[in-house]
Design a protein around this motif. Structure first.
Motif, short mmCIF file in Angstrom:
data_model
loop_
_atom_site.label_atom_id
_atom_site.label_comp_id
_atom_site.label_asym_id
_atom_site.label_seq_id
_atom_site.Cartn_x
_atom_site.Cartn_y
_atom_site.Cartn_z
N CYS A 12 0.86 -1.18 0.00
CA CYS A 12 0.00 0.00 0.00
C CYS A 12 0.90 1.24 0.00
O CYS A 12 2.08 1.15 0.32
CB CYS A 12 -0.95 -0.01 1.20
SG CYS A 12 -0.25 0.54 2.75
N PRO A 13 0.36 2.40 -0.35
CA PRO A 13 1.18 3.62 -0.34
C PRO A 13 1.67 3.98 1.07
O PRO A 13 0.98 3.72 2.06
CB PRO A 13 0.21 4.70 -0.84
CG PRO A 13 -0.91 3.97 -1.49
CD PRO A 13 -1.00 2.64 -0.82
N VAL A 14 2.84 4.56 1.14
CA VAL A 14 3.35 5.09 2.41
C VAL A 14 2.41 6.21 2.83
O VAL A 14 2.04 7.07 2.02
CB VAL A 14 4.78 5.62 2.27
CG1 VAL A 14 5.24 6.30 3.55
CG2 VAL A 14 5.73 4.49 1.88
N HIS A 15 1.99 6.20 4.09
CA HIS A 15 1.05 7.22 4.56
C HIS A 15 1.13 7.40 6.06
O HIS A 15 1.69 6.57 6.77
CB HIS A 15 -0.39 6.83 4.16
CG HIS A 15 -0.87 5.58 4.81
ND1 HIS A 15 -0.49 4.32 4.38
CD2 HIS A 15 -1.69 5.39 5.87
CE1 HIS A 15 -1.06 3.40 5.15
NE2 HIS A 15 -1.79 4.03 6.07
N VAL A 16 0.57 8.51 6.51
CA VAL A 16 0.30 8.78 7.92
C VAL A 16 -1.21 8.94 7.98
O VAL A 16 -1.80 9.62 7.13
CB VAL A 16 1.02 10.07 8.40
CG1 VAL A 16 0.68 10.36 9.85
CG2 VAL A 16 2.52 9.94 8.21
N ASP A 17 -1.85 8.33 8.95
CA ASP A 17 -3.31 8.26 8.94
C ASP A 17 -4.01 9.61 9.06
O ASP A 17 -5.08 9.79 8.49
CB ASP A 17 -3.81 7.31 10.03
CG ASP A 17 -3.67 5.86 9.61
OD1 ASP A 17 -2.63 5.51 9.01
OD2 ASP A 17 -4.58 5.07 9.86
N HIS A 18 -3.43 10.54 9.80
CA HIS A 18 -4.04 11.86 9.97
C HIS A 18 -2.97 12.94 9.85
O HIS A 18 -1.78 12.67 10.01
CB HIS A 18 -4.71 11.99 11.35
CG HIS A 18 -5.71 10.92 11.64
ND1 HIS A 18 -6.90 10.79 10.96
CD2 HIS A 18 -5.68 9.90 12.53
CE1 HIS A 18 -7.57 9.75 11.43
NE2 HIS A 18 -6.86 9.19 12.38
N THR A 19 -3.39 14.16 9.62
CA THR A 19 -2.45 15.29 9.51
C THR A 19 -2.14 15.90 10.87
O THR A 19 -1.39 16.86 10.95
CB THR A 19 -3.03 16.38 8.58
OG1 THR A 19 -4.29 16.81 9.11
CG2 THR A 19 -3.19 15.86 7.16
N PHE A 20 -2.73 15.39 11.91
CA PHE A 20 -2.52 15.89 13.27
C PHE A 20 -1.93 14.77 14.13
O PHE A 20 -2.04 13.59 13.77
CB PHE A 20 -3.84 16.40 13.87
CG PHE A 20 -4.98 15.42 13.71
CD1 PHE A 20 -5.17 14.39 14.62
CD2 PHE A 20 -5.86 15.54 12.65
CE1 PHE A 20 -6.20 13.48 14.48
CE2 PHE A 20 -6.91 14.64 12.49
CZ PHE A 20 -7.07 13.60 13.41
N PRO A 21 -1.31 15.13 15.26
CA PRO A 21 -0.70 14.10 16.12
C PRO A 21 -1.74 13.09 16.61
O PRO A 21 -2.85 13.45 17.00
CB PRO A 21 -0.13 14.90 17.29
CG PRO A 21 0.04 16.29 16.76
CD PRO A 21 -1.07 16.49 15.76
N HIS A 22 -1.36 11.82 16.57
CA HIS A 22 -2.24 10.75 17.03
C HIS A 22 -1.40 9.51 17.32
O HIS A 22 -0.22 9.45 17.00
CB HIS A 22 -3.30 10.43 15.96
CG HIS A 22 -2.73 9.92 14.68
ND1 HIS A 22 -2.16 10.77 13.73
CD2 HIS A 22 -2.60 8.68 14.18
CE1 HIS A 22 -1.72 10.06 12.71
NE2 HIS A 22 -1.96 8.78 12.96
N LYS A 23 -2.04 8.55 17.91
CA LYS A 23 -1.45 7.22 18.10
C LYS A 23 -2.33 6.26 17.33
O LYS A 23 -3.50 6.54 17.06
CB LYS A 23 -1.44 6.84 19.58
CG LYS A 23 -0.54 7.72 20.41
CD LYS A 23 -0.45 7.20 21.83
CE LYS A 23 0.42 8.06 22.71
NZ LYS A 23 1.75 8.34 22.20
N GLN A 24 -1.76 5.12 16.97
CA GLN A 24 -2.60 4.13 16.36
C GLN A 24 -2.21 2.75 16.83
O GLN A 24 -1.05 2.49 17.16
CB GLN A 24 -2.62 4.23 14.86
CG GLN A 24 -1.47 3.74 14.08
CD GLN A 24 -1.74 4.09 12.62
OE1 GLN A 24 -1.78 5.25 12.24
NE2 GLN A 24 -1.93 3.09 11.81
N LEU A 25 -3.22 1.92 16.88
CA LEU A 25 -3.05 0.53 17.25
C LEU A 25 -3.52 -0.31 16.08
O LEU A 25 -4.62 -0.11 15.56
CB LEU A 25 -3.88 0.20 18.50
CG LEU A 25 -3.92 -1.27 18.92
CD1 LEU A 25 -2.53 -1.76 19.34
CD2 LEU A 25 -4.92 -1.47 20.05
#
Length: 175
Positions: free
Chosen positions: A101-114
Motif C-alpha cells: 500500500c502507499p506510504v502514509h500517515v493516517d491523519h495530519t494531526f498528532p495521534h497514536k494508532q493501534l
C-alpha cells in the motif's frame, strides 16, 4: 517516539469474538477501490468501518468489542486515551496491482494508532513497515501474527500486500 509490539494483551472473550464473529461468515466487509482517500490509484481491499474519519457516531454495532481491544492494550501498557478518531477492520489481499500500500500517515494531526492482526495470514511476509518522519529509515518491521498488536505514534508506514490469502487487521487511531 514509541513503538510497542505485544502478542499477549487480548483476553479470551476478545479472541473468541474475533474467531466467531469477525472470522466467521456473518461479518460485513465492503469493497473499496483506494486505501488512501486522496489517491487516484486503484488499490482494492475490503473494509468494515467502525468509526469513520470525522464521524461523531459509531458505524458498527460491534464498536464496544473493538473499543475493548484498545482498552485492553492501553490498560496493560499503563496508557490512557481520551478521543477516538477512526476505527476499522481492513481485509487486504493480492489485488493483482500493487505489492504494497502507499506510504502514509493516517491523519495530519498528532495521534497514536493501534493495529491488531485478527487472522493468522498465510503470507507471513505481509508485514507492516514503520518509517521515520523523513521516510528514509525503517524503524520497525512487524510480521503479522494472529492477535499481535502494534502501537505507534503518527509515523509514516505501509504494509506489504499478501501474495496469497488475506490479511485482516483492526486499525484504531486515538489521542
Amino acid at each position: 517516539m514509541k513503538i510497542i509490539v505485544d502478542d499477549n494483551f487480548m483476553d479470551q472473550d476478545n479472541k473468541a469474538f474475533v474467531e466467531d464473529m469477525v472470522l466467521g461468515h456473518n461479518f460485513p466487509f465492503f469493497h473499496k477501490t483506494k486505501i488512501l482517500h486522496d489517491s487516484t490509484d486503484y488499490n482494492g481491499f475490503f473494509e468494515h468501518i467502525i468509526l469513520g474519519v470525522g464521524d461523531d457516531k459509531w458505524n458498527s454495532q460491534h464498536h464496544p468489542f473493538f473499543e475493548s481491544i484498545l482498552h485492553s492494550f492501553t490498560e496493560k501498557h499503563k496508557m490512557k486515551y481520551e478521543l477516538l478518531f477512526r476505527a476499522s477492520v481492513n481485509l487486504t489481499y493480492n489485488n493483482g496491482i500493487h505489492d504494497k500500500c502507499p506510504v502514509h500517515v493516517d491523519h495530519t494531526f498528532p495521534h497514536k494508532q493501534l493495529l491488531v492482526y485478527l487472522n493468522d495470514p498465510q503470507d507471513k511476509d505481509s508485514k507492516t513497515i514503520i518509517l521515520n518522519e523523513k521516510k528514509d529509515t525503517v524503524l520497525k518491521e512487524v510480521a503479522p501474527k494472529q492477535f499481535r498488536g502494534v502501537m505507534f505514534d503518527s509515523l509514516p508506514h505501509y504494509h506489504i500486500m499478501p501474495k496469497k490469502g488475506e490479511r485482516i487487521v483492526f486499525v484504531i487511531t486515538f489521542k
